[in-house]
Motif scaffolding. Structure first.
Motif, mmCIF file in Angstrom:
data_model
loop_
_atom_site.group_PDB
_atom_site.id
_atom_site.type_symbol
_atom_site.label_atom_id
_atom_site.label_comp_id
_atom_site.label_asym_id
_atom_site.label_seq_id
_atom_site.Cartn_x
_atom_site.Cartn_y
_atom_site.Cartn_z
ATOM 1 N N LEU A 1 9.309 -3.901 6.731
ATOM 2 C CA LEU A 1 9.805 -4.275 5.399
ATOM 3 C C LEU A 1 8.928 -5.343 4.756
ATOM 4 O O LEU A 1 8.755 -5.352 3.536
ATOM 5 C CB LEU A 1 11.249 -4.771 5.493
ATOM 6 C CG LEU A 1 12.292 -3.729 5.899
ATOM 7 C CD1 LEU A 1 13.627 -4.400 6.212
ATOM 8 C CD2 LEU A 1 12.452 -2.667 4.821
ATOM 9 N N ALA A 2 8.363 -6.234 5.560
ATOM 10 C CA ALA A 2 7.528 -7.317 5.040
ATOM 11 C C ALA A 2 6.230 -6.806 4.430
ATOM 12 O O ALA A 2 5.584 -7.522 3.656
ATOM 13 C CB ALA A 2 7.212 -8.322 6.149
ATOM 14 N N GLU A 3 5.870 -5.569 4.724
ATOM 15 C CA GLU A 3 4.659 -5.000 4.134
ATOM 16 C C GLU A 3 4.859 -4.596 2.669
ATOM 17 O O GLU A 3 3.924 -4.197 2.007
ATOM 18 C CB GLU A 3 4.173 -3.801 4.958
ATOM 19 C CG GLU A 3 3.622 -4.213 6.307
ATOM 20 C CD GLU A 3 3.081 -3.055 7.120
ATOM 21 O OE1 GLU A 3 2.338 -3.333 8.076
ATOM 22 O OE2 GLU A 3 3.401 -1.882 6.820
ATOM 23 N N SER B 1 0.833 -1.202 0.000
ATOM 24 C CA SER B 1 0.000 0.000 0.000
ATOM 25 C C SER B 1 0.871 1.257 0.000
ATOM 26 O O SER B 1 2.041 1.222 0.396
ATOM 27 C CB SER B 1 -0.903 0.010 1.240
ATOM 28 O OG SER B 1 -0.115 0.162 2.417
ATOM 29 N N PRO B 2 0.298 2.370 -0.449
ATOM 30 C CA PRO B 2 1.047 3.629 -0.379
ATOM 31 C C PRO B 2 1.490 3.955 1.049
ATOM 32 O O PRO B 2 2.580 4.482 1.264
ATOM 33 C CB PRO B 2 0.046 4.666 -0.899
ATOM 34 C CG PRO B 2 -0.882 3.895 -1.767
ATOM 35 C CD PRO B 2 -0.984 2.535 -1.125
ATOM 36 N N GLN B 3 0.666 3.606 2.028
ATOM 37 C CA GLN B 3 1.002 3.889 3.421
ATOM 38 C C GLN B 3 2.200 3.062 3.893
ATOM 39 O O GLN B 3 3.071 3.571 4.601
ATOM 40 C CB GLN B 3 -0.206 3.640 4.339
ATOM 41 C CG GLN B 3 -1.360 4.572 4.087
ATOM 42 C CD GLN B 3 -2.207 4.192 2.873
ATOM 43 O OE1 GLN B 3 -2.142 3.069 2.356
ATOM 44 N NE2 GLN B 3 -3.003 5.148 2.405
ATOM 45 N N ALA B 4 2.232 1.785 3.507
ATOM 46 C CA ALA B 4 3.362 0.931 3.898
ATOM 47 C C ALA B 4 4.652 1.443 3.266
ATOM 48 O O ALA B 4 5.694 1.507 3.925
ATOM 49 C CB ALA B 4 3.105 -0.516 3.482
ATOM 50 N N ALA B 5 4.583 1.816 2.001
ATOM 51 C CA ALA B 5 5.763 2.336 1.305
ATOM 52 C C ALA B 5 6.164 3.696 1.866
ATOM 53 O O ALA B 5 7.349 3.948 2.142
ATOM 54 C CB ALA B 5 5.480 2.441 -0.194
ATOM 55 N N ASP C 1 9.375 -4.812 -7.877
ATOM 56 C CA ASP C 1 9.605 -3.514 -8.508
ATOM 57 C C ASP C 1 9.484 -2.386 -7.480
ATOM 58 O O ASP C 1 10.307 -1.466 -7.455
ATOM 59 C CB ASP C 1 8.621 -3.299 -9.657
ATOM 60 C CG ASP C 1 8.901 -2.022 -10.418
ATOM 61 O OD1 ASP C 1 10.060 -1.841 -10.861
ATOM 62 O OD2 ASP C 1 7.971 -1.200 -10.565
ATOM 63 N N LEU C 2 8.486 -2.457 -6.630
ATOM 64 C CA LEU C 2 8.311 -1.455 -5.583
ATOM 65 C C LEU C 2 9.480 -1.499 -4.607
ATOM 66 O O LEU C 2 9.987 -0.459 -4.184
ATOM 67 C CB LEU C 2 6.981 -1.664 -4.854
ATOM 68 C CG LEU C 2 6.656 -0.677 -3.741
ATOM 69 C CD1 LEU C 2 6.686 0.770 -4.239
ATOM 70 C CD2 LEU C 2 5.295 -1.025 -3.124
#
Length: 135
Positions: A83-85, A8-12, A90-91
Motif C-alpha cells: 500500500l505504501a507504494e 507506478s502502474p506496476q505498484a497500482a 487521487d490514485l
C-alpha cells in the motif's frame, strides 16, 4: 515480494491483482469488474501487462506467503508495504474504488478481501486530501 516505484502502474496494478486473488479464487466476475472500472486505462496498463503482473504476483506469493484453505495469508507488514507504494491521493481514491468493485463482483466478501480493503482504507484515509475529496 518485488518492489515497484511509488505510484507506478506496476505498484497500482499489483494491488488490483492482489484484490482479485487474495480470496484464493480468481472469479470471472472480478475480471469483468476490473474491465468495467477502466482503472487499467487510468494507470496506463494494458491487459497483457496486467496478466504478466498477475503471474508475477502469484509467483512471488508462492514463495513469500502462507495459505489457509486456499486463501492467501499476507502479513500486515507485507500489505502495508504494498500500500505504501501508492502515495498519490487521487490514485489512492481511484484504486480503492476499483478494489471495492472487484471485491463486490462475486457477491461475497472474503476475509482476505476485507483485510486488504480495511488496511487500504485506514492507511490511505490518513491522507488529509483523501478525506477532503471523499466528502
Amino acid at each position: 515480494m518485488r518492489t515497484y516505484a511509488v505510484n507506478s502502474p506496476q505498484a497500482a496494478g499489483r494491488l488490483l491483482a492482489l484484490m482479485m486473488i487474495v480470496d484464493g479464487n480468481l472469479a470471472s466476475a472480478e475480471l469483468q469488474a476490473l474491465q468495467r472500472s477502466k482503472i487499467l486505462e487510468h494507470i496506463d496498463m494494458d491487459a497483457a501487462e496486467f496478466q504478466r503482473l498477475l503471474q508475477e504476483l502469484c509467483d512471488d506469493m508462492l514463495t513469500a506467503t502462507a495459505t489457509l484453505h486456499g486463501a492467501v495469508q499476507l502479513s500486515n507488514p507485507v500489505i502495508d508495504s504494498l500500500l505504501a507504494e501508492i502515495a498519490d491521493p487521487d490514485l489512492r481514491r481511484k484504486l480503492l474504488h476499483a478494489m471495492w468493485k472487484i471485491a463486490d463482483a462475486d457477491g461475497w466478501l472474503a476475509d482476505g478481501e476485507a483485510v486488504l480493503l480495511t488496511r487500504a482504507s485506514n492507511a490511505w484515509s490518513a491522507e488529509t486530501n483523501f478525506h477532503r475529496h471523499t466528502r
